[in-house]
Motif scaffolding. Structure first.
Motif, PDB file in Angstrom:
ATOM      1  N   PRO A 102      85.505  48.758  89.300  1.00 38.29           N
ATOM      2  CA  PRO A 102      85.018  48.282  88.005  1.00 38.29           C
ATOM      3  C   PRO A 102      86.163  48.113  87.013  1.00 38.29           C
ATOM      4  O   PRO A 102      87.124  48.887  87.032  1.00 38.29           O
ATOM      5  N   SER A 131      86.091  38.603  88.290  1.00 40.55           N
ATOM      6  CA  SER A 131      84.690  38.471  87.907  1.00 40.55           C
ATOM      7  C   SER A 131      83.848  39.603  88.498  1.00 40.55           C
ATOM      8  O   SER A 131      82.979  40.170  87.832  1.00 40.55           O
ATOM      9  N   LEU A 132      84.110  39.944  89.758  1.00 38.51           N
ATOM     10  CA  LEU A 132      83.404  41.054  90.404  1.00 38.51           C
ATOM     11  C   LEU A 132      83.698  42.368  89.693  1.00 38.51           C
ATOM     12  O   LEU A 132      82.809  43.194  89.484  1.00 38.51           O
ATOM     13  N   SER A 133      84.933  42.576  89.294  1.00 39.00           N
ATOM     14  CA  SER A 133      85.326  43.793  88.585  1.00 39.00           C
ATOM     15  C   SER A 133      84.564  43.940  87.270  1.00 39.00           C
ATOM     16  O   SER A 133      84.112  45.026  86.914  1.00 39.00           O
ATOM     17  N   VAL A 134      84.390  42.842  86.546  1.00 43.63           N
ATOM     18  CA  VAL A 134      83.624  42.867  85.295  1.00 43.63           C
ATOM     19  C   VAL A 134      82.154  43.175  85.578  1.00 43.63           C
ATOM     20  O   VAL A 134      81.525  43.977  84.878  1.00 43.63           O
ATOM     21  N   ALA A 135      81.602  42.569  86.635  1.00 44.32           N
ATOM     22  CA  ALA A 135      80.202  42.816  86.993  1.00 44.32           C
ATOM     23  C   ALA A 135      79.979  44.269  87.398  1.00 44.32           C
ATOM     24  O   ALA A 135      78.949  44.870  87.056  1.00 44.32           O
ATOM     25  N   LEU A 136      80.945  44.878  88.106  1.00 44.91           N
ATOM     26  CA  LEU A 136      80.802  46.270  88.529  1.00 44.91           C
ATOM     27  C   LEU A 136      80.847  47.239  87.348  1.00 44.91           C
ATOM     28  O   LEU A 136      80.307  48.340  87.423  1.00 44.91           O
ATOM     29  N   LYS A 137      81.497  46.842  86.281  1.00 42.86           N
ATOM     30  CA  LYS A 137      81.503  47.691  85.080  1.00 42.86           C
ATOM     31  C   LYS A 137      80.096  47.767  84.498  1.00 42.86           C
ATOM     32  O   LYS A 137      79.672  48.810  84.005  1.00 42.86           O
ATOM     33  N   ILE A 138      79.353  46.667  84.579  1.00 44.67           N
ATOM     34  CA  ILE A 138      77.987  46.630  84.057  1.00 44.67           C
ATOM     35  C   ILE A 138      77.013  47.263  85.052  1.00 44.67           C
ATOM     36  O   ILE A 138      76.166  48.075  84.673  1.00 44.67           O
ATOM     37  N   PHE A 139      77.130  46.915  86.325  1.00 39.21           N
ATOM     38  CA  PHE A 139      76.248  47.435  87.369  1.00 39.21           C
ATOM     39  C   PHE A 139      76.985  48.527  88.153  1.00 39.21           C
ATOM     40  O   PHE A 139      77.222  48.405  89.349  1.00 39.21           O
TER      41      PHE A 139
END
Length: 111
Positions: free
Chosen positions: A14, A63-71
């Motif tokens: 994340p 982009s995946l790293s940003v999404a993992l911060k949220i989820f």
């Protein structure tokens, strides 16, 4: 059938994950445990050959790293705890920010 060549495998964490802050354990309910036995859907994304000047893979990882911060639970690990006193087991998701596997692969399609 196309031959698949794995180009790289990395772990994406994340964005700006801090080890000490906000580590959460999500305990699973009996309803959640029911779905552990079921087969899970595996997903992949297929893209045409990108422009070599564009660093497409780095953009996907970012982009995946940003999404993992949220989820954040998706970046955690499933943990099993054996309870010796009553001979049962319990499961929880340890949201430790371990990250997810990102596989970059290529396939040549034969026509």
């Amino acid at each position: 059938m196309a031959d698949v060549v794995v180009i790289s495998e990395t772990i994406v964490r994340p964005e700006s994950y801090d080890e000490g802050s906000g580590r959460v354990k999500i305990h699973l309910s009996p309803w959640d445990l029911f779905f552990l036995r079921a087969e899970y859907p595996q997903r992949g994304l297929l893209f045409p050959q990108p422009d070599p000047k564009t660093d497409f893979i780095a953009q996907l990882k970012s982009s995946l790293s940003v999404a993992l911060k949220i989820f954040y639970p998706f970046a955690g690990r499933l943990v099993k705890t054996d309870n010796e006193d009553d001979k049962t087991a319990s499961f929880f998701v340890d949201c430790d920010g371990s990250g997810v596997k990102f596989v970059h692969a290529s396939a040549k399609v034969e026509m």
